[in-house]
Motif scaffolding. Sequence first.
Motif, PDB file in Angstrom:
ATOM      1  N   LEU A 192     -35.230  10.370 -48.697  1.00 22.41           N
ATOM      2  CA  LEU A 192     -34.415  10.690 -49.878  1.00 22.41           C
ATOM      3  C   LEU A 192     -34.901  11.972 -50.548  1.00 22.41           C
ATOM      4  O   LEU A 192     -34.101  12.802 -50.992  1.00 22.41           O
ATOM      5  CB  LEU A 192     -34.457   9.524 -50.874  1.00 22.41           C
ATOM      6  N   LYS A 193     -36.212  12.146 -50.598  1.00 20.45           N
ATOM      7  CA  LYS A 193     -36.768  13.349 -51.214  1.00 20.45           C
ATOM      8  C   LYS A 193     -36.458  14.593 -50.389  1.00 20.45           C
ATOM      9  O   LYS A 193     -36.171  15.668 -50.933  1.00 20.45           O
ATOM     10  CB  LYS A 193     -38.290  13.203 -51.358  1.00 20.45           C
ATOM     11  N   ILE A 194     -36.519  14.452 -49.073  1.00 23.37           N
ATOM     12  CA  ILE A 194     -36.348  15.605 -48.182  1.00 23.37           C
ATOM     13  C   ILE A 194     -34.879  15.923 -47.933  1.00 23.37           C
ATOM     14  O   ILE A 194     -34.511  17.063 -47.654  1.00 23.37           O
ATOM     15  CB  ILE A 194     -37.073  15.332 -46.843  1.00 23.37           C
ATOM     16  N   GLY A 195     -34.032  14.895 -48.049  1.00 29.86           N
ATOM     17  CA  GLY A 195     -32.611  15.101 -47.789  1.00 29.86           C
ATOM     18  C   GLY A 195     -32.173  14.715 -46.386  1.00 29.86           C
ATOM     19  O   GLY A 195     -31.101  15.112 -45.926  1.00 29.86           O
ATOM     20  N   VAL A 196     -33.015  13.911 -45.694  1.00 29.53           N
ATOM     21  CA  VAL A 196     -32.671  13.437 -44.353  1.00 29.53           C
ATOM     22  C   VAL A 196     -31.827  12.172 -44.479  1.00 29.53           C
ATOM     23  O   VAL A 196     -32.098  11.318 -45.314  1.00 29.53           O
ATOM     24  CB  VAL A 196     -33.960  13.157 -43.538  1.00 29.53           C
ATOM     25  N   LYS A 197     -30.804  12.049 -43.649  1.00 32.88           N
ATOM     26  CA  LYS A 197     -29.871  10.926 -43.732  1.00 32.88           C
ATOM     27  C   LYS A 197     -30.247   9.826 -42.740  1.00 32.88           C
ATOM     28  O   LYS A 197     -30.816  10.087 -41.695  1.00 32.88           O
ATOM     29  CB  LYS A 197     -28.443  11.417 -43.454  1.00 32.88           C
ATOM     30  N   SER A 198     -29.901   8.569 -43.097  1.00 27.81           N
ATOM     31  CA  SER A 198     -30.158   7.430 -42.211  1.00 27.81           C
ATOM     32  C   SER A 198     -29.294   6.263 -42.641  1.00 27.81           C
ATOM     33  O   SER A 198     -28.744   6.240 -43.745  1.00 27.81           O
ATOM     34  CB  SER A 198     -31.637   7.017 -42.262  1.00 27.81           C
ATOM     35  N   THR A 199     -29.175   5.266 -41.754  1.00 30.83           N
ATOM     36  CA  THR A 199     -28.443   4.054 -42.117  1.00 30.83           C
ATOM     37  C   THR A 199     -29.172   3.284 -43.216  1.00 30.83           C
ATOM     38  O   THR A 199     -28.533   2.612 -44.022  1.00 30.83           O
ATOM     39  CB  THR A 199     -28.277   3.142 -40.887  1.00 30.83           C
ATOM     40  N   ALA A 200     -30.497   3.375 -43.269  1.00 33.05           N
ATOM     41  CA  ALA A 200     -31.246   2.689 -44.326  1.00 33.05           C
ATOM     42  C   ALA A 200     -30.828   3.200 -45.696  1.00 33.05           C
ATOM     43  O   ALA A 200     -30.735   2.429 -46.665  1.00 33.05           O
ATOM     44  CB  ALA A 200     -32.745   2.884 -44.120  1.00 33.05           C
ATOM     45  N   ILE A 201     -30.573   4.505 -45.793  1.00 33.07           N
ATOM     46  CA  ILE A 201     -30.098   5.098 -47.041  1.00 33.07           C
ATOM     47  C   ILE A 201     -28.638   4.735 -47.281  1.00 33.07           C
ATOM     48  O   ILE A 201     -28.238   4.374 -48.392  1.00 33.07           O
ATOM     49  CB  ILE A 201     -30.286   6.628 -47.010  1.00 33.07           C
ATOM     50  N   LEU A 202     -27.824   4.820 -46.229  1.00 34.86           N
ATOM     51  CA  LEU A 202     -26.398   4.517 -46.352  1.00 34.86           C
ATOM     52  C   LEU A 202     -26.160   3.074 -46.775  1.00 34.86           C
ATOM     53  O   LEU A 202     -25.342   2.803 -47.658  1.00 34.86           O
ATOM     54  CB  LEU A 202     -25.700   4.775 -45.010  1.00 34.86           C
ATOM     55  N   PHE A 203     -26.885   2.141 -46.182  1.00 34.77           N
ATOM     56  CA  PHE A 203     -26.685   0.724 -46.479  1.00 34.77           C
ATOM     57  C   PHE A 203     -27.235   0.337 -47.848  1.00 34.77           C
ATOM     58  O   PHE A 203     -26.748  -0.601 -48.467  1.00 34.77           O
ATOM     59  CB  PHE A 203     -27.343  -0.142 -45.406  1.00 34.77           C
ATOM     60  N   GLY A 204     -28.273   1.042 -48.314  1.00 34.64           N
ATOM     61  CA  GLY A 204     -28.831   0.796 -49.643  1.00 34.64           C
ATOM     62  C   GLY A 204     -29.254  -0.647 -49.845  1.00 34.64           C
ATOM     63  O   GLY A 204     -29.950  -1.229 -49.009  1.00 34.64           O
ATOM     64  N   GLN A 205     -28.816  -1.247 -50.946  1.00 40.89           N
ATOM     65  CA  GLN A 205     -29.223  -2.606 -51.286  1.00 40.89           C
ATOM     66  C   GLN A 205     -28.608  -3.653 -50.354  1.00 40.89           C
ATOM     67  O   GLN A 205     -28.998  -4.823 -50.379  1.00 40.89           O
ATOM     68  CB  GLN A 205     -28.835  -2.922 -52.730  1.00 40.89           C
ATOM     69  N   HIS A 206     -27.643  -3.232 -49.546  1.00 42.78           N
ATOM     70  CA  HIS A 206     -27.008  -4.159 -48.605  1.00 42.78           C
ATOM     71  C   HIS A 206     -27.652  -4.092 -47.218  1.00 42.78           C
ATOM     72  O   HIS A 206     -27.098  -4.642 -46.268  1.00 42.78           O
ATOM     73  CB  HIS A 206     -25.518  -3.849 -48.492  1.00 42.78           C
ATOM     74  N   ASP A 207     -28.793  -3.415 -47.119  1.00 46.36           N
ATOM     75  CA  ASP A 207     -29.392  -3.175 -45.809  1.00 46.36           C
ATOM     76  C   ASP A 207     -29.685  -4.454 -45.035  1.00 46.36           C
ATOM     77  O   ASP A 207     -29.349  -4.570 -43.855  1.00 46.36           O
ATOM     78  CB  ASP A 207     -30.657  -2.316 -45.939  1.00 46.36           C
ATOM     79  N   ARG A 208     -30.278  -5.435 -45.682  1.00 45.83           N
ATOM     80  CA  ARG A 208     -30.642  -6.669 -44.980  1.00 45.83           C
ATOM     81  C   ARG A 208     -29.405  -7.407 -44.479  1.00 45.83           C
ATOM     82  O   ARG A 208     -29.389  -7.928 -43.364  1.00 45.83           O
ATOM     83  CB  ARG A 208     -31.452  -7.591 -45.886  1.00 45.83           C
ATOM     84  N   VAL A 209     -28.370  -7.448 -45.307  1.00 46.76           N
ATOM     85  CA  VAL A 209     -27.136  -8.138 -44.926  1.00 46.76           C
ATOM     86  C   VAL A 209     -26.488  -7.449 -43.729  1.00 46.76           C
ATOM     87  O   VAL A 209     -26.083  -8.103 -42.754  1.00 46.76           O
ATOM     88  CB  VAL A 209     -26.139  -8.184 -46.102  1.00 46.76           C
ATOM     89  N   ILE A 210     -26.420  -6.113 -43.780  1.00 47.87           N
ATOM     90  CA  ILE A 210     -25.772  -5.380 -42.689  1.00 47.87           C
ATOM     91  C   ILE A 210     -26.591  -5.486 -41.410  1.00 47.87           C
ATOM     92  O   ILE A 210     -26.032  -5.644 -40.317  1.00 47.87           O
ATOM     93  CB  ILE A 210     -25.533  -3.912 -43.096  1.00 47.87           C
ATOM     94  N   ILE A 211     -27.923  -5.407 -41.527  1.00 48.10           N
ATOM     95  CA  ILE A 211     -28.768  -5.618 -40.351  1.00 48.10           C
ATOM     96  C   ILE A 211     -28.510  -7.007 -39.771  1.00 48.10           C
ATOM     97  O   ILE A 211     -28.405  -7.175 -38.545  1.00 48.10           O
ATOM     98  CB  ILE A 211     -30.261  -5.446 -40.710  1.00 48.10           C
ATOM     99  N   GLY A 212     -28.383  -7.999 -40.650  1.00 46.78           N
ATOM    100  CA  GLY A 212     -28.097  -9.361 -40.193  1.00 46.78           C
ATOM    101  C   GLY A 212     -26.773  -9.448 -39.450  1.00 46.78           C
ATOM    102  O   GLY A 212     -26.673 -10.113 -38.414  1.00 46.78           O
ATOM    103  N   VAL A 213     -25.760  -8.772 -39.964  1.00 51.04           N
ATOM    104  CA  VAL A 213     -24.448  -8.754 -39.294  1.00 51.04           C
ATOM    105  C   VAL A 213     -24.564  -8.100 -37.922  1.00 51.04           C
ATOM    106  O   VAL A 213     -24.007  -8.605 -36.930  1.00 51.04           O
ATOM    107  CB  VAL A 213     -23.410  -8.011 -40.163  1.00 51.04           C
ATOM    108  N   LEU A 214     -25.301  -6.990 -37.854  1.00 54.62           N
ATOM    109  CA  LEU A 214     -25.505  -6.309 -36.569  1.00 54.62           C
ATOM    110  C   LEU A 214     -26.231  -7.211 -35.576  1.00 54.62           C
ATOM    111  O   LEU A 214     -25.903  -7.242 -34.380  1.00 54.62           O
ATOM    112  CB  LEU A 214     -26.293  -5.015 -36.781  1.00 54.62           C
TER     113      LEU A 214
END
Length: 285
Positions: A192-214
Motif C-alpha cells: 500500500l505504501k509503495i503503490g503495488v497492487k494485489s488481490t489482498a489489497i483489492l479484497f480488503g476486509q473481505h479477503d478471508r471470505v473471498i479466499i474461502g470461496v476460491l
Amino acid sequence: MMEKLRHYARLVRLDRPIGIYLLLWPTLWALWFAAEGVPDFTILLVFVAGAVLMRSAGCAINDYADRDVDPHVARTKTRPLAAGLITPKEALGVFAVLSLLAFLLALLLNGLTIVLSLVAVLLAATYPFMKRFHHLPQVHLGAAFAWAIPMAFTAVTGVMPPLVAWLLFAAAVLWTTAYDTMYAMCDREDDLKIGVKSTAILFGQHDRVIIGVLQVLTLVLLAVVGWLSARGNWYWLGWAAAVGFSLYQQWLIRRREPLPSLQAFLNNHWLGMCVFVGLAADYAL
C-alpha cells in the motif's frame, strides 16, 4: 565465481523450493489424469525438470521487475538483486538462459505441446509486471502455473486437451489465486505504501471470505474432475485431506497476521501433495 553462483541460486530461490512444489503438484495431477496412471518416463522427466526451470526463471524475472520495489520491503530487501549483489542485466540473463533450457526440453515433446510451451514462457515473463497495472496479478500467476496442465495433456495424448483438462486448469487457477492472496497478505501494508497492487489489497476486509470461496470452488472442480474420471476411494481420500488443509488455512489467516498468513501459504504444498498421492494411489490400486 562460487560466490556469484550462490547469489544466482538465491535469485532463483533454490533455497526456498515451495514455488517448485506448488507448480509441480498440478502438473503431476494432469500427467496422471491424462495417462490414466503413470505417464511415459521421458514426458514425466521433461515436466519435472521444466517445472524447476520455469519456476526459477520466474523468480529471476520477478526480481528484475521488482528491482526498485524490493529494497523498500522488509521481506525482500535482502534478495541478491535488491541488495546489489548482482546486476539487473545478470538477472535478465539468468531468466533467458533458464527459459531457453526449458524450451529445449519441450523440443523432446510433440509439436502441439511445443506451441503451448511458448504461451507458458509468455505468461511467466509478463506476470511480475502485472502488479503495476491491475489488482489481479495472482490470477495471472494462476494462469502461468496452471498452463502446465493443458501442456501435460497434449504431451501425453497428442491432441487438444479435453474438458477435464480445462476444468483442472480452472481449479489450479483458483487454487493459486487463493494461496497467493494469503502470501500477499504478508506484504499488504508495504504494498500500500509503495503503490503495488494485489488481490489482498483489492479484497480488503473481505479477503478471508473471498479466499474461502476460491477454496470451495477449487475443491468443487477437483470433485467434478474426479467424478468425470470415475475415480475411486483413494482419490476421494486425498480430496478429503485437501478439504481439511483448506479449513486449517482459514484458521491460520483468521487474524490476518503476516506470519500465520505465510504459514497458510506454505501449507498449500501439503494440500497439493495429498491430491496427487490420492490420485496416484487410486490409479495404482
